[in-house]
Enzyme design. Structure first.
Site, mmCIF file in Angstrom:
data_model
loop_
_atom_site.group_PDB
_atom_site.id
_atom_site.type_symbol
_atom_site.label_atom_id
_atom_site.label_comp_id
_atom_site.label_asym_id
_atom_site.label_seq_id
_atom_site.Cartn_x
_atom_site.Cartn_y
_atom_site.Cartn_z
ATOM 1 N N ALA A 1 1.691 -50.214 -18.502
ATOM 2 C CA ALA A 1 3.152 -50.222 -18.602
ATOM 3 C C ALA A 1 3.763 -49.221 -17.632
ATOM 4 C CB ALA A 1 3.590 -49.915 -20.032
ATOM 5 N N ASP A 2 3.150 -48.055 -17.530
ATOM 6 C CA ASP A 2 3.664 -47.028 -16.612
ATOM 7 C C ASP A 2 3.561 -47.480 -15.163
ATOM 8 O OD1 ASP A 2 3.870 -44.119 -18.211
ATOM 9 O OD2 ASP A 2 2.540 -45.578 -19.137
ATOM 10 N N MET A 3 2.415 -48.066 -14.803
ATOM 11 C CA MET A 3 2.205 -48.477 -13.417
ATOM 12 C C MET A 3 3.185 -49.577 -13.008
ATOM 13 S SD MET A 3 -0.209 -46.584 -12.247
ATOM 14 C CE MET A 3 -1.738 -45.718 -12.623
ATOM 15 N N GLY B 1 6.546 -48.153 -12.637
ATOM 16 C CA GLY B 1 6.618 -47.358 -11.420
ATOM 17 C C GLY B 1 6.906 -48.197 -10.190
#
Length: 691
Positions: free
Chosen positions: A175-177, A180
Site C-alpha cells: 500500500a505504501d509503495m 508513493g
C-alpha cells in the site's frame, strides 16, 4: 556477465534539477515519493527527528538496507519539531522549497502551526503533499494509517490468496509503495501547474485510494452482478489457463495462455491437440469453468521436466511462460544483468550494496545515482547555513566581491507589503494569514479625518496582535503638522519594524522625523535605530529630491506612490505616465543599496488582476524589490513575480558552483563573468529569503 561497481555521479544533470523538496515523512510511502523525485534530480532534504527516520531502524544483519535504498540521492538534516527552534527552522526552510511532504496523523501539522493556509502564507508556490492512511477527511481520518490495515480494507486481501484459506496480506509494504508512486505523479502534476500559475496546492494522498484503484473494475463488476468473486489463488477470474506449476526439481514456472490462439498453441505443444475440440476447453468460458481439470493436464506435463528444460521447450513452441524467481535467481538472470536492472554501488559501511536501478528509463533526461543515502544530519551545515549566513557563503567557499555596505539588504526578504486600515480590526486579526511579507497599518489615506484619533488609540492593540504573530509590521503615518507627532507617538512601540512617511519632498523632512523617532525610541526603551524609515515619494518635487533623500541614515527604503504622483501632475496613473518617476525612485534606492518599494503603476483597481499582474511585471523590471498591495489577491501575484523559477535556480546554482575568481567561464555554452555571476547570486538570494 560480470558485474561492475557503480560509482555515484554527483555532477550528473537530471530533469528535476532546481526543485527543492522538504521531506518530513516517515517510513515507506513518503520516502517512496521523495526517492522517485530525488532519482530524477530533485534536491530532497529529509528533515528527521533526533532519532532519525524510523526507516533507518529496519535493518538486516545490522545494516539499514531499507534506508540505504530509499534514502539514496537525498540529504539529511535533523530538526526536532517538538521544540520552538525546530519549528523556527522549518518556517525558514519552507520559503526556500518547491515541495513539502509530510505523513503525520491528520491534524498534527496544524497543531504545530503548519496548517496548509499557514504554509502557503509562508510560500504561496509550495506544493504541500500530505500522506496518510485514510486521507485528511472522513470518519477514519484519525485511525492508525498502517499499510496492513489499508491492504485489508481496500479489497486487496479479499482478492489475494486461495478460496479455502484466509485472505492473504502482501508480505511487503504494498500500500505504501503504490501510494508513493501515485504521490510522485501528483507532485509532478502540481509542479506543472506551479510553472504555469506560480501557485502551489495541497495534495491529499491516502494509502487507501491508490491501492483500491489498481484492483481493476471490482466495483463496476459488483454493481453489474451483485456477486463477490471468490479468491482464486494463482488462477485468473478472466482467462484460463493461468497458474504456476511445479517443475521436476521443485521449482516453479508461470504460464498464461490468455488468448484463444495461445491456448491452441499450448495444447499442440504438449501433444494434446485433442483438447482443442474438447467441450471442456473449446473456448475461454469453457476453460474457466473447468480450470482445475486443465491445470492438472498442464501440470503433469511440466512436472516431468526441470525449470531450464521447461523454459526452453515452451520458448521454442512460442508459448508464454516464465520462471518463478526468488531474489537469488532474479539477480543472476542474463536479461537482468544485461539491462542493469540491479546495480552494485559503493557503500562506505559495507563496501558494496546491490539495489534496483532508477526507473523508468528516459532517453534524453534519465535518472541518476548521484549520492548515497545520507547519515543522520549529514547535511546540517549545508542546508541550515544559508538561514544564518549570506547566499554566497553557502554556495561558495570564498569571500564575496567587495561592495559598499548594504543598508537595506538585511530586510530584502520583503516582497509584498499589504496595507490594512488601522481601524480594520477584522482584517488585522487575520493579517498574518494573507501571505504578505509585511503588513502596513495605515493611519493616512484610509482613515477619515474624524477617525484619526480613534485609529491612533486602536494602534496599540493592533501592534500587540501582530507582534505576537511575528509579523514584519510597518505603520504609515500622516505627514501633516496636525497629525505627524501624534501618529509617531502611537506608532513607536516594540514590534514595529518601521515607519512609512508619505509625501516626502526633502531630506530635511526625513532628518526631522528620524530625530523624533530617536526621542520616542528612548522614551519607549527601544534600542536606538531599530525602527526604520521608508520614504514614500508621491510628488514631482519628491522625485527631483530622491538623490538627497538616500543620505538619511535611518532610511531602509525608498517607495513610490503612483496614484498621488499622477494626481499631482493632473494625469491618470498609467504605466507610461509614471514610468520616469518610478524608475528614478527605484534607481536612487538601488544605487544607495536601499530597498525600492513600488509598484510602478496603479493598484487601485484591485479586481482587475490581469492589469495588476502586468503592473507588477513592469515594477520588477524597473528594479523595485517589493510592491505595495491593497488586497490579498494582489499579494499572491506580487509574491509570484519575485519568485525565481526552477529553471533560473538550476542555472544560478550551476553558475555559482562553476565560477572562480580567476575570470570568465562558460556554462551551457554561455559566457559567465563577474556581473553574470552576481546575477546568479541574486537569484539564489531571492530563493533563500523567507517570504
Amino acid at each position: 556477465m560480470n558485474r561492475t561497481i557503480t560509482s555515484y555521479q554527483p555532477g550528473t544533470r537530471c530533469p528535476l534539477d532546481g526543485i527543492r523538496v522538504l521531506d518530513l515523512s516517515r517510513l515507506v510511502a513518503g520516502n517512496m515519493v521523495s526517492m522517485q523525485l530525488a532519482d530524477f534530480g530533485a534536491e530532497v532534504i529529509k528533515l528527521e527527528p533526533p532519532e532519525g527516520d524510523p526507516l533507518r531502524h529496519w535493518q538486516t544483519k545490522g545494516v539499514s538496507a531499507y534506508w540505504k535504498v530509499y534514502g539514496r540521492n537525498k540529504k539529511s538534516v535533523v530538526v526536532d519539531l517538538k521544540t520552538a527552534r525546530g519549528k523556527e527552522i522549518l518556517s525558514k526552510l519552507i520559503p526556500t522549497a518547491d515541495v513539502l511532504i509530510e505523513s503525520f496523523r491528520p491534524g498534527v501539522m496544524e497543531a504545530m502551526g503548519f496548517a496548509p493556509e499557514q504554509v502557503q502564507g509562508m510560500n504561496p508556490r509550495v506544493i504541500f503533499l500530505r500522506v496518510s492512511g485514510w486521507g485528511q477527511t472522513g470518519p477514519y481520518r484519525n485511525k492508525p494509517g498502517f499499510g496492513s490495515l489499508v491492504e485489508a480494507m481496500s479489497g486487496f486481501a479479499a482478492k489475494n490468496g486461495f478460496a479455502d484459506r484466509p485472505p492473504a496480506l502482501p508480505n511487503m509494504a504494498l500500500a505504501d509503495m503504490v501510494a508513493g508512486l501515485y504521490g510522485a505523479f501528483a507532485v509532478l502534476l502540481a509542479v506543472r501547474e506551479q510553472e504555469r500559475s506560480g501557485l502551489g496546492q495541497v495534495i491529499d494522498l491516502s494509502l487507501l485510494e491508490p491501492l483500491h484503484a489498481i484492483l481493476g473494475p471490482a466495483a463496476a463488476d459488483y454493481s453489474l452482478t451483485g456477486v463477490v468473486p471468490p479468491r482464486s489463488g494463482n488462477r485468473s477470474s478472466l482467462t484460463a489457463p493461468r497458474n504456476v506449476y511445479a517443475t521436476a526439481e521443485g521449482k516453479w514456472v508461470a504460464l498464461s495462455a490468455s488468448t484463444q490462439s495461445m491456448a491452441v498453441r499450448l495444447f499442440q505443444a504438449i501433444g494434446r491437440p485433442d483438447l482443442i475440440t474438447d467441450a471442456r476447453f473449446k473456448n475461454n468460458s469453457d476453460r474457466l469453468r473447468h480450470s482445475a481439470d486443465l491445470d492438472a493436464i498442464i501440470g503433469s506435463f511440466i512436472l516431468q521436466r526441470n525449470l531450464p528444460d521447461n523454459l526452453n521447450f515452451f520458448e521454442e513452441a512460442r508459448v508464454t511462460v516464465g520462471p518463478v524467481y526468488d531474489v537469488s535467481q532474479f539477480q543472476e538472470d542474463p536479461h537482468v544483468l544485461e539491462r542493469g536492472i540491479l546495480v552494485d554501488v559503493e557503500d562506505a559501511e559495507i563496501g558494496v550494496l546491490r539495489m534496483a536501478a532508477p526507473v523508468p528509463r528516459l532517453s534524453r533526461t534519465p535518472a541518476a545515482l548521484r549520492k548515497a543515502a545520507p547519515s543522520l544530519g549529514e547535511n546540517q551545515a549545508e542546508i541550515l547555513g544559508p538561514l544564518e549566513t549570506s547566499t554566497e557563503e553557502h554556495f561558495k567557499g570564498h569571500a564575496k566581491p567587495q561592495k559598499q555596505p548594504q543598508r537595506g539588504r538585511a530586510s530584502l526578504a520583503r516582497r509584498s507589503l499589504l496595507y490594512i486600515p488601522a481601524l480594520a480590526e477584522r482584517y488585522i486579526e487575520r493579517a498574518h494569514e494573507r501571505g504578505a511579507s509585511s503588513i502596513v497599518l495605515d493611519l493616512e489615506d484610509s482613515i477619515a479625518a474624524e477617525n484619526k484619533n480613534a485609529a491612533r488609540q486602536a494602534l496599540a492593540s493592533a501592534i500587540e496582535i501582530l507582534r505576537s504573530r511575528h509579523v514584519d509590521l510597518w505603520i504609515r503615518v500622516n505627514n501633516h503638522p496636525d497629525y505627524l507627532e501624534l501618529d509617531l507617538s502611537a506608532a513607536i512601540k516594540d514590534g514595529v519594524a518601521g515607519i512609512v512617511l508619505p509625501k516626502v519632498e526633502g531630506e530635511h523632512e526625513l532628518q526631522r522625523v528620524s530625530a523624533l523617532i530617536d526621542q520616542l525610541e528612548n522614551s519607549a526603551q527601544i534600542q536606538s535605530g531599530s525602527v526604520r524609515l521608508a520614504a514614500l515619494v508621491e510628488t514631482p518635487k519628491g522625485v527631483a529630491a530622491v538623490q538627497q533623500l538616500v543620505s538619511v541614515k535611518r532610511l531602509a527604503a525608498l517607495a513610490f506612490g503612483p496614484e498621488d504622483y499622477a494626481t499631482s501632475m493632473g494625469l491618470e496613473p498609467t504605466l507610461r505616465v509614471v514610468s520616469y518617476a518610478a524608475h528614478s525612485v527605484a534607481l536612487a534606492a538601488r544605487t544607495a543599496d536601499l530597498e525600492a518599494w513600488g509598484p510602478a503603476g496603479s493598484i487601485a483597481e484591485f479586481k482587475n488582476l490581469s492589469r495588476f499582474r502586468r503592473t507588477i511585471q513592469v515594477s520588477v523590471a524597473a528594479g523595485f524589490t517589493a510592491c505595495f498591495c491593497i488586497h490579498p489577491e494582489q499579494v499572491k501575484i506580487v509574491n509570484q513575480a519575485y519568485e525565481p523559477t526552477a529553471k533560473q535556480v538550476a542555472w544560478a546554482r550551476a553558475v555559482v558552483s562553476a565560477f572562480t575568481d580567476g575570470g570568465s567561464i562558460a556554462v551551457d555554452g554561455r559566457m559567465v563573468d563577474q556581473p553574470v555571476y552576481q546575477r546568479a547570486l541574486d537569484i539564489l538570494d531571492r530563493l533563500l529569503r523567507p517570504r
